[in-house]
Write an enzyme that holds these catalytic residues in place. Structure first.
Site, PDB file in Angstrom:
ATOM      1  N   MET A 269       0.846  -1.051   0.016  1.00 36.00           N
ATOM      2  CA  MET A 269       0.122  -0.132   0.010  1.00 36.00           C
ATOM      3  C   MET A 269       0.835   1.290   0.062  1.00 36.00           C
ATOM      4  O   MET A 269       1.693   1.439   0.725  1.00 36.00           O
ATOM      5  CB  MET A 269      -0.965   0.183   1.273  1.00 36.00           C
ATOM      6  CG  MET A 269      -1.943   1.305   1.492  1.00 36.00           C
ATOM      7  SD  MET A 269      -2.769   1.300   0.164  1.00 36.00           S
ATOM      8  CE  MET A 269      -3.214   2.939  -0.349  1.00 36.00           C
ATOM      9  N   GLU A 304       4.888   0.985  -5.775  1.00 34.70           N
ATOM     10  CA  GLU A 304       4.281   1.543  -4.707  1.00 34.70           C
ATOM     11  C   GLU A 304       5.088   2.906  -4.561  1.00 34.70           C
ATOM     12  O   GLU A 304       4.671   3.905  -4.151  1.00 34.70           O
ATOM     13  CB  GLU A 304       4.592   0.812  -3.396  1.00 34.70           C
ATOM     14  CG  GLU A 304       3.799  -0.408  -3.328  1.00 34.70           C
ATOM     15  CD  GLU A 304       2.421  -0.464  -3.736  1.00 34.70           C
ATOM     16  OE1 GLU A 304       1.598   0.535  -3.486  1.00 34.70           O
ATOM     17  OE2 GLU A 304       1.749  -1.412  -4.211  1.00 34.70           O
TER      18      GLU A 304
END
Length: 885
Positions: A269, A304
């Site tokens: 994330m 990411e």
């Protein structure tokens, strides 16, 4: 049993938020059996929504409200309305402050959304709608705020306290606790919020940006993993430099951090400045991670990091625009990986995955456009269509505009929308404005679902020396979309003469030839392009580099495919010709099996692969890819009705025949590469990846011959390799072999050696789950009782259950339906504590229409059983209900 359908959310109903949050001040008091979250929100009426002061409706789930203030006035129960999902307040002026205190329970949060514990760590996952499980908030991506976060926790148990942005203060408090405060100077939506607290060690480095700022880099892991971080750190530094060089994007904070956690629903994330990763996407060392794992770590770290601009600095207005950040960033990380390794092999791997899995998604009940027009549960739309097909759409823009034009468009997009939440249309508009083009028709790729089909026919006029290609495009109906308008399909192509030489491409109506490679833009339902100056009929090399995500059909003969395998200068199309030849041969074998005939294989495939094996000028990774037969899942995907038994029998027969026919060449290649491996320390670089890839596919073929010297070679590789790539392949070929004693000994030895390494044990589970020998389900059930397995960990579920149901087709699709019952039972269990993982395991059952009537009935029955089993999560309900519609 659910008695009412969850609410459907539609893109057409989007409205800007009534209120905005300029500042968010959070204080977390972390304890073992609960946590307290104090939030102060500096808010104002959104001027874009007009006059008046409508009710303020804040999102919140699984929160115990302790207090709420409006402009420092404590409210009573009569002053607000509280439901299971919302807190409604009534502001009295256009600018105001909301203070709330809530109690939450991270220690019992098995859904792994919001704030939860992973082992001894506190961590968060807020995308897509997890922040509402932390505090009351406007939990939507178009509400962007400056965040300041303070954490207070036991200093001994949680010495490291991290959040987004830059650290601004820390210190002790009473009772052995301490605090730390972080400030993020960049506005962000709540889904990018992150918090981590725990006993962590870190690997540190620095990166100097092109403007000469020094950025601190830190990768935090639990102490036992500190020796597995260097590859991720190297990948991070390479990706930072690449993004500066390729896109002109510089990092903007003083520090960039990655934290590895064991319990995580996704891969990673991109939270601003504090990326939280599944440990499988960070930890990599030769002894414990395969080459594929090293490449995956490199790609995910890059992905990411690239989100810092394509997702964070410019984010999506609403969740329908998810591909705005994900498709674009997948394209960026694919280009990065291609530059770091072999561009051709990277493209082959991406396309093989896309055609096997995303094309199947396009043909199934969950088919949706890259920008869907509705959903029940947004977590179900983190799909291959949004990510991989979304990347292909961006790639087509790159192809149509050229590298320079695409860069101009991306520069304008980032500059124009920095600090904003925008849409896919805004992205396309930047590309249009920067290049002076009209992309209105191209935008159909965002709104129309399904995989287009492109049928191509040819006509050669010897007298006029012209050669014409006629393209006819169509797209099958998908749920909610019966009629499709023509797409813009870029077709990269070349034309080869009888000697394999590329011909100048002179389109009729143009003044001169434009090189030997060009891109045709197919925009009509049927469209013809005519080339002049063709003294002989050429052979077309079509859709080079897979320039569009379509199903292409051209009536190549097998001899023509063999010719392209030998002569095409486009590496991807050389591989593609081999795949098409293999598909035709395998489909012959499937038909023979279905008719009860003896299986006889076309010798041209053997001859073609013998030629590939003997070509020492070819990149070894390319040789390995060309030796890989189309997988059973792909053969099922391209079948009208997938005959699992015939597909498996045909492919296994072909592998066995190739192993025996090419034994000498395979053995020579294996021995040569294995000797180099034994003499060369492990290096995570493309050339070494290529050598091991060819060595390992040769071993997998050779093991099918059952020769004693091959068994000895497999055992030697298993016992004496210094890296997981070679050791795990040796284990896999043993597991799939008839040598039961050696297999059992190797499995026991591997498990004993790696019993304390969860990620390696995941690979141990997957190897056995994927074994196609009879008794697959019984093996999986037995492995579920192993001490290293738990349904509570998503990695374990994917490694064992996902590998069995998604990859082991012959065992999962057992004629008695036992595999279906097993998966349905697991989904029902998972639904109770981790709905995201439950819904993602459902995919094999949703494809029930692809199989014979008996299997269809069995699969539908299990979907019905799931639907009526009790109180389903919205995640599972949406997938099941759409599958049965």
């Amino acid at each position: 049993m659910r008695t009412e359908q969850p609410k459907m959310i539609y893109l057409k109903d989007y409205q800007a938020p009534e209120y905005l949050i300029d500042e968010t001040h959070l204080t977390f008091e972390l304890f073992e059996d609960h946590s307290l979250v104090h939030a102060q929100l500096v808010m104002r009426r959104n001027p874009a929504r007009g006059e008046g002061l409508p009710p303020l409706v804040l999102d919140g789930q699984q929160l115990e409200l302790l207090s709420v203030k409006l402009d420092d006035v404590e409210l009573t129960d009569a002053d607000y309305q509280l439901t299971d999902s919302h807190l409604t307040l009534h502001p009295q002026c256009a600018q105001f402050m909301v203070d709330t205190s809530v109690k939450i329970h991270p220690e019992t949060n098995t859904a792994l959304e919001g704030l939860y514990t992973s082992g001894s760590l506190f961590c968060t996952q807020c995308e897509a709608e997890g922040f509402r499980k932390i505090t009351y908030y406007l939990d939507r991506p178009d509400v962007m705020s400056i965040f300041t976060t303070t954490m207070i926790a036991d200093q001994h148990k949680y010495p490291v306290l991290l959040s987004n942005g830059n650290p601004v203060g820390s210190g002790p408090v009473e009772d052995g606790r301490h605090w730390a405060t972080w400030e993020d100077p960049f506005k962000k939506p709540a889904y990018l919020f992150a918090l981590v607290a725990g006993d962590l060690w870190c690997v540190e480095d620095t990166f100097t940006t092109r403007s000469n700022r020094e950025v601190a880099l830190r990768i935090y892991v639990e102490p036992e993993n500190i020796d597995k971080c260097q590859h991720a750190m190297n990948s991070l530094k390479k990706s930072m430099r690449w993004d500066e060089d390729t896109y002109g994007r510089e990092y903007d904070l003083d520090i960039f951090m990655i934290v590895a956690v064991n319990d995580f629903n996704m891969g990673a994330m991109e939270n601003k400045g504090l990326n939280i990763f599944n440990s499988s996407a960070v930890l990599a060392r030769a002894e414990t991670a395969t080459d594929a794992a090293h490449q995956r770590v490199e790609a995910i770290v890059a992905h990411e990091y690239f989100h810092n601009w394509s997702g964070n600095r410019v984010t999506c207005r609403d969740w329908f625009q998810l591909s705005l950040k994900e498709g674009f960033t997948v394209f960026r990380d694919a280009c990065f990986s291609a530059d770091m390794n072999s561009p051709t092999v990277k493209r082959i791997q991406d396309v093989a995955y896309l055609r096997t899995h995303q094309f199947a998604e396009d043909a199934g009940p969950m088919a949706h456009a890259v920008r869907p027009d509705s959903f029940i549960e947004i977590s179900n739309f983190y799909t291959l269509t949004v990510y991989e097909k979304g990347s292909e759409v961006v790639g087509m823009l790159h192809t149509l505009l050229g590298a320079e034009g695409f860069r101009k468009g991306s520069d304008l997009y980032f500059d124009r929308h920095d600090g904003q939440a925008v849409t896919c249309d805004d992205f396309i508009k930047a590309m249009e404005d920067a290049n002076g083009v009209d992309l209105t028709q191209f935008k159909r790729w965002y709104s129309q679902a399904g995989t287009p089909r492109l049928n191509v026919t040819e006509h050669y006029d010897a007298a006029k020396q012209t050669y014409s290609l006629t393209f006819a495009q169509s797209c099958p109906a998908t749920p909610g979309q019966t009629e499709k308008l023509p797409f813009v399909i870029p077709v990269a192509l070349g034309l080869l003469n009888a000697n394999g030489e590329e011909l100048p491409l002179h389109l009729q109506g143009e003044s001169a030839a434009v090189g030997t490679h060009r891109v045709l833009s197919v925009t009509e339902a049927q469209q013809t392009f005519t080339f002049t100056g063709m003294a002989q009929q050429p052979l077309p090399s079509l859709l080079r580099g897979f320039s569009a995500p379509v199903k292409l059909h051209f009536p190549y003969s097998r001899d023509q495919l063999m010719f392209l395998m030998q002569h095409d200068t486009d590496g991807f199309n050389r591989w593609e010709a081999g795949q098409q030849l293999a598909v035709q041969v395998l489909q012959d074998l499937i038909g023979q099996h279905q008719r009860g005939e003896a299986l006889v294989m076309d010798p041209r495939l053997v001859a073609a692969l013998r030629s590939v094996l003997g070509n020492e000028q070819l990149d070894q990774a390319m040789v390995a890819e060309m030796l890989s037969l189309p997988g059973e899942a792909y053969l099922a995907e391209i079948s009208e009705i997938a005959d699992v038994d015939a597909i498996h029998a045909a492919r296994e027969f072909a592998r066995q025949h190739l192993a025996e026919s090419l034994h000498e060449a395979l053995w020579a290649r294996y021995q040569a590469n294995r000797e180099v491996s034994k003499a060369t320390p492990y290096v995570a670089q493309a050339e070494h990846f290529a050598r091991r890839a060819l060595q390992n596919i040769a071993l997998s073929y050779l093991m099918l011959t059952g020769k004693p010297q091959v068994l000895a070679a497999a055992l030697e590789q298993f016992e004496h390799s210094d890296n997981m790539t070679e050791r795990l392949t040796a284990l896999a070929v043993l597991v799939n072999s008839p040598f039961d004693a050696e297999k059992a000994k190797a499995l026991a030895s591997f498990a004993e050696h790696f019993k304390d390494n969860p990620l390696v044990m995941d690979q141990w589970f997957s190897v056995q789950a994927g074994c196609t020998l009879p008794g697959g389900l019984e093996r999986v059930k037995a492995l579920m009782q192993h001490p290293a397995f738990t349904l509570k960990n998503p990695n374990k579920v994917r490694a064992l259950i996902g590998a069995f149901a998604g990859q082991n087709l012959i065992n999962f699709h057992a004629a008695d339906g036992s595999g279906y019952r097993f998966l349905a039972d697991l989904v029902i269990q998972l639904n109770a504590f981790n709905p995201q993982i439950a819904s993602r395991q459902l995919a094999p059952l949703t494809r029930w229409r692809k199989y014979d009537s008996a299997r269809q009935a069995l699969m539908k029955a299990e979907l019905e059983r799931i639907r009526t089993c009790g109180d389903l999560s919205s995640d599972v309900f949406e997938v099941v209900s759409k599958s049965l519609a």
